[in-house]
Write a protein that holds these residues in place. Sequence first.
Motif, PDB file in Angstrom:
ATOM      1  N   LEU A 287      -4.517  -1.412   6.940  1.00  0.00           N
ATOM      2  CA  LEU A 287      -5.139  -2.290   5.945  1.00  0.00           C
ATOM      3  C   LEU A 287      -6.457  -1.729   5.432  1.00  0.00           C
ATOM      4  O   LEU A 287      -6.861  -1.999   4.301  1.00  0.00           O
ATOM      5  CB  LEU A 287      -5.377  -3.677   6.550  1.00  0.00           C
ATOM      6  CG  LEU A 287      -4.133  -4.526   6.846  1.00  0.00           C
ATOM      7  CD1 LEU A 287      -4.520  -5.812   7.558  1.00  0.00           C
ATOM      8  CD2 LEU A 287      -3.394  -4.852   5.551  1.00  0.00           C
ATOM      9  N   PHE A 288      -7.145  -0.953   6.282  1.00  0.00           N
ATOM     10  CA  PHE A 288      -8.490  -0.481   5.920  1.00  0.00           C
ATOM     11  C   PHE A 288      -8.550   1.016   5.625  1.00  0.00           C
ATOM     12  O   PHE A 288      -9.611   1.522   5.249  1.00  0.00           O
ATOM     13  CB  PHE A 288      -9.471  -0.791   7.064  1.00  0.00           C
ATOM     14  CG  PHE A 288      -9.492  -2.228   7.481  1.00  0.00           C
ATOM     15  CD1 PHE A 288      -9.645  -3.238   6.543  1.00  0.00           C
ATOM     16  CD2 PHE A 288      -9.354  -2.574   8.820  1.00  0.00           C
ATOM     17  CE1 PHE A 288      -9.662  -4.570   6.927  1.00  0.00           C
ATOM     18  CE2 PHE A 288      -9.380  -3.908   9.213  1.00  0.00           C
ATOM     19  CZ  PHE A 288      -9.531  -4.906   8.266  1.00  0.00           C
ATOM     20  N   VAL A 289      -7.427   1.739   5.751  1.00  0.00           N
ATOM     21  CA  VAL A 289      -7.489   3.186   5.695  1.00  0.00           C
ATOM     22  C   VAL A 289      -7.901   3.695   4.314  1.00  0.00           C
ATOM     23  O   VAL A 289      -8.450   4.802   4.183  1.00  0.00           O
ATOM     24  CB  VAL A 289      -6.129   3.785   6.133  1.00  0.00           C
ATOM     25  CG1 VAL A 289      -5.060   3.576   5.063  1.00  0.00           C
ATOM     26  CG2 VAL A 289      -6.273   5.259   6.486  1.00  0.00           C
ATOM     27  N   ARG A 290      -7.658   2.912   3.278  1.00  0.00           N
ATOM     28  CA  ARG A 290      -8.062   3.330   1.924  1.00  0.00           C
ATOM     29  C   ARG A 290      -9.521   2.981   1.622  1.00  0.00           C
ATOM     30  O   ARG A 290     -10.001   3.253   0.520  1.00  0.00           O
ATOM     31  CB  ARG A 290      -7.158   2.657   0.888  1.00  0.00           C
ATOM     32  CG  ARG A 290      -5.738   3.244   0.813  1.00  0.00           C
ATOM     33  CD  ARG A 290      -5.053   2.759  -0.451  1.00  0.00           C
ATOM     34  NE  ARG A 290      -3.741   3.361  -0.635  1.00  0.00           N
ATOM     35  CZ  ARG A 290      -2.596   2.715  -0.488  1.00  0.00           C
ATOM     36  NH1 ARG A 290      -2.617   1.435  -0.129  1.00  0.00           N
ATOM     37  NH2 ARG A 290      -1.447   3.324  -0.680  1.00  0.00           N
ATOM     38  N   LYS A 291     -10.204   2.361   2.594  1.00  0.00           N
ATOM     39  CA  LYS A 291     -11.612   1.973   2.410  1.00  0.00           C
ATOM     40  C   LYS A 291     -12.401   2.516   3.588  1.00  0.00           C
ATOM     41  O   LYS A 291     -12.557   1.842   4.613  1.00  0.00           O
ATOM     42  CB  LYS A 291     -11.729   0.452   2.291  1.00  0.00           C
ATOM     43  CG  LYS A 291     -10.927  -0.094   1.100  1.00  0.00           C
ATOM     44  CD  LYS A 291     -10.972  -1.610   1.015  1.00  0.00           C
ATOM     45  CE  LYS A 291     -10.161  -2.098  -0.190  1.00  0.00           C
ATOM     46  NZ  LYS A 291     -10.191  -3.570  -0.349  1.00  0.00           N
ATOM     47  N   GLU A 352       0.643   2.408   2.871  1.00  0.00           N
ATOM     48  CA  GLU A 352       1.717   1.742   2.124  1.00  0.00           C
ATOM     49  C   GLU A 352       2.483   0.754   3.002  1.00  0.00           C
ATOM     50  O   GLU A 352       2.844  -0.336   2.558  1.00  0.00           O
ATOM     51  CB  GLU A 352       2.665   2.801   1.548  1.00  0.00           C
ATOM     52  CG  GLU A 352       2.034   3.622   0.429  1.00  0.00           C
ATOM     53  CD  GLU A 352       2.941   4.749  -0.046  1.00  0.00           C
ATOM     54  OE1 GLU A 352       3.967   4.997   0.639  1.00  0.00           O
ATOM     55  OE2 GLU A 352       2.618   5.385  -1.073  1.00  0.00           O
ATOM     56  N   ALA A 353       2.731   1.146   4.249  1.00  0.00           N
ATOM     57  CA  ALA A 353       3.418   0.235   5.172  1.00  0.00           C
ATOM     58  C   ALA A 353       2.561  -0.996   5.442  1.00  0.00           C
ATOM     59  O   ALA A 353       3.061  -2.129   5.488  1.00  0.00           O
ATOM     60  CB  ALA A 353       3.742   0.966   6.474  1.00  0.00           C
ATOM     61  N   ALA A 354       1.249  -0.796   5.620  1.00  0.00           N
ATOM     62  CA  ALA A 354       0.348  -1.921   5.872  1.00  0.00           C
ATOM     63  C   ALA A 354       0.275  -2.845   4.664  1.00  0.00           C
ATOM     64  O   ALA A 354       0.188  -4.074   4.817  1.00  0.00           O
ATOM     65  CB  ALA A 354      -1.046  -1.395   6.227  1.00  0.00           C
ATOM     66  N   ASP A 355       0.314  -2.277   3.460  1.00  0.00           N
ATOM     67  CA  ASP A 355       0.290  -3.096   2.250  1.00  0.00           C
ATOM     68  C   ASP A 355       1.492  -4.035   2.190  1.00  0.00           C
ATOM     69  O   ASP A 355       1.390  -5.187   1.760  1.00  0.00           O
ATOM     70  CB  ASP A 355       0.263  -2.196   1.004  1.00  0.00           C
ATOM     71  CG  ASP A 355      -1.107  -1.569   0.787  1.00  0.00           C
ATOM     72  OD1 ASP A 355      -2.084  -2.074   1.364  1.00  0.00           O
ATOM     73  OD2 ASP A 355      -1.179  -0.570   0.050  1.00  0.00           O
ATOM     74  N   ARG A 356       2.645  -3.518   2.623  1.00  0.00           N
ATOM     75  CA  ARG A 356       3.867  -4.326   2.551  1.00  0.00           C
ATOM     76  C   ARG A 356       3.827  -5.516   3.502  1.00  0.00           C
ATOM     77  O   ARG A 356       4.378  -6.574   3.199  1.00  0.00           O
ATOM     78  CB  ARG A 356       5.088  -3.453   2.866  1.00  0.00           C
ATOM     79  CG  ARG A 356       5.432  -2.458   1.755  1.00  0.00           C
ATOM     80  CD  ARG A 356       6.814  -1.862   1.962  1.00  0.00           C
ATOM     81  NE  ARG A 356       6.883  -1.047   3.175  1.00  0.00           N
ATOM     82  CZ  ARG A 356       6.612   0.266   3.198  1.00  0.00           C
ATOM     83  NH1 ARG A 356       6.268   0.894   2.079  1.00  0.00           N
ATOM     84  NH2 ARG A 356       6.721   0.945   4.316  1.00  0.00           N
ATOM     85  N   VAL A 357       3.172  -5.343   4.640  1.00  0.00           N
ATOM     86  CA  VAL A 357       3.173  -6.434   5.640  1.00  0.00           C
ATOM     87  C   VAL A 357       1.798  -7.091   5.788  1.00  0.00           C
ATOM     88  O   VAL A 357       1.659  -8.043   6.555  1.00  0.00           O
ATOM     89  CB  VAL A 357       3.635  -5.894   7.020  1.00  0.00           C
ATOM     90  CG1 VAL A 357       5.019  -5.307   6.926  1.00  0.00           C
ATOM     91  CG2 VAL A 357       2.647  -4.868   7.570  1.00  0.00           C
ATOM     92  N   GLY A 358       0.808  -6.568   5.064  1.00  0.00           N
ATOM     93  CA  GLY A 358      -0.575  -6.992   5.258  1.00  0.00           C
ATOM     94  C   GLY A 358      -0.800  -8.486   5.162  1.00  0.00           C
ATOM     95  O   GLY A 358      -1.330  -9.124   6.079  1.00  0.00           O
ATOM     96  N   LYS A 359      -0.406  -9.089   4.030  1.00  0.00           N
ATOM     97  CA  LYS A 359      -0.658 -10.509   3.827  1.00  0.00           C
ATOM     98  C   LYS A 359       0.100 -11.364   4.838  1.00  0.00           C
ATOM     99  O   LYS A 359      -0.438 -12.336   5.390  1.00  0.00           O
ATOM    100  CB  LYS A 359      -0.280 -10.905   2.403  1.00  0.00           C
ATOM    101  CG  LYS A 359      -1.207 -10.322   1.339  1.00  0.00           C
ATOM    102  CD  LYS A 359      -0.822 -10.801  -0.056  1.00  0.00           C
ATOM    103  CE  LYS A 359      -1.770 -10.230  -1.097  1.00  0.00           C
ATOM    104  NZ  LYS A 359      -1.411 -10.660  -2.481  1.00  0.00           N
ATOM    105  N   LYS A 360       1.355 -10.992   5.095  1.00  0.00           N
ATOM    106  CA  LYS A 360       2.131 -11.742   6.087  1.00  0.00           C
ATOM    107  C   LYS A 360       1.516 -11.591   7.475  1.00  0.00           C
ATOM    108  O   LYS A 360       1.478 -12.546   8.265  1.00  0.00           O
ATOM    109  CB  LYS A 360       3.581 -11.245   6.096  1.00  0.00           C
ATOM    110  CG  LYS A 360       4.349 -11.556   4.815  1.00  0.00           C
ATOM    111  CD  LYS A 360       5.777 -11.043   4.899  1.00  0.00           C
ATOM    112  CE  LYS A 360       6.534 -11.366   3.612  1.00  0.00           C
ATOM    113  NZ  LYS A 360       7.942 -10.843   3.659  1.00  0.00           N
TER     114      LYS A 360
END
Length: 508
Positions: A287-291, A352-360
Amino acid sequence: MRNDAVFTALLVSVFLSLGCLGLVTHEMWRDELQAWLIGRDSPSLRDLFANYRYESHPGVWFAILYLLTRFTRNPAAMQVSHLIIAAAVIFIFARFSPFTNAQKVLFSFGYFPFYEYAVISRNYAIGILCIFSFCALFQTRTKRYLFLSSILFVLANTSVYGLILAMCFGLTLLFECMIDRGMRRSLPARKSDLIISVLVFALGIVTSIAQILPPADRAVVGTWVTRPDRFSVVKTLMTVWMSYIPIPSLSSYQFWNTNILLDGSLGSQMNICAGISLGLLAISVGLFVRKPVVLFLYLSGTLGLLAFIYAVVFGKLAHHGHLFILFVASLWISQYYTETRLVHGLATTIAEAADRVGKKFVMVMLYADLAAGLIAFGTDVLHPFSASKEASRFIASRQSGDMLIAGSRDSPVSPLSAYLNSKIYYPESDRFGSFIVWNRKRKRLDAPEVLEKVGQLITHEKKDVLLVLNYRLLAHRPDLTISKLSEFSHSIIPDETYYLYLVQRKST
């Protein structure tokens, strides 16, 4: 804007209302009342400092309680003050955080904000208030650092966990300056603010460490692990699962510091929890790797807390909860940053994997925390957290002016001193007192040794003794008459149950 204000007011009002119910039905336990007793029975600030140095925590909470006890000796004042602090946490979170209203509600009534850091009165709520204040004011760092460094000063002096996180927040600001050219170019124009801010931050760290360093006669409470040990590593890793998903065991009303997955074969279930923890950490990193700045904060804080848990003191869920609070704070601060492009294949795949499951992922955590909070709150309402209040009422109704009170084991019995507003004779340290002094003079005594100490007390004071034990007495002495008066054996805290005996010297 008006809708936000109404929502915040409603949320805080409901939180306060339910919190008041929690306080009325919650029986305080020894760690809560230890701090109150230190504040109450320290004649001066110098004495206060000397007394709380044995607690391995800096003094902000003790100073607040010291001031409170100058006006009242009723420990309910601590509960009310603590609830106000907890409500301030919810106000800042509801008013200034970037989360949705649904997420704010779920978080506010989750296990840590609603129960562990609200109903149970400890020094950690002040630290959470500082962390969320830091998040709310994080945007001001482009103008000045002084506000943030002042918050970190207070945070470092709330608890040893606050100290660890304060250092990580401060290092995060430094890391941002190192990687952000625009921010580095603006620093010369803010030289005075930067110098003062660094001094304030450093002073906060130094004063905290100075208070945490134990006296020479402090009893050892933790063991520094010098070699990697698989069991200790697994045990430490599973705290991530326990703090992110703190649903307690449902097999008993003694739920506190239990976990729904740790209710059977401890070895295999610890391995499962450690494995899940690694998965939770991987998703969080994604979730934080792009920041990079937020990733630095999350990793440094998480690894810092885990290192302390592993190497110094494993602690309880109240301590591990700082892992969850750090995750929430990282999500909050991440909203201030835009995503950076990733060139490394693995990092891109993780993101990308974290983005897909992040909100859930976040919503599952919040719902789990809500369930844990409601279970804990409801169980505390239905069952006594500690039997200390009920035992104190019984003693107060039966105690005569000539009767002395002796208590063993001293730490579980000490809450009675707060409720009775009187000192107790502690055989372990051979003294009358209220709070426990964690020095090397204390000795663990078995029942015959306790009776010997009580017999000596009766001879010296020429008075009968009301003996309060947190275990059933099976020993006896030929020179003493021991009559059982009552027992109070229903408590969420397993060892805060009490057995009351009248001890008299046999006439010769």
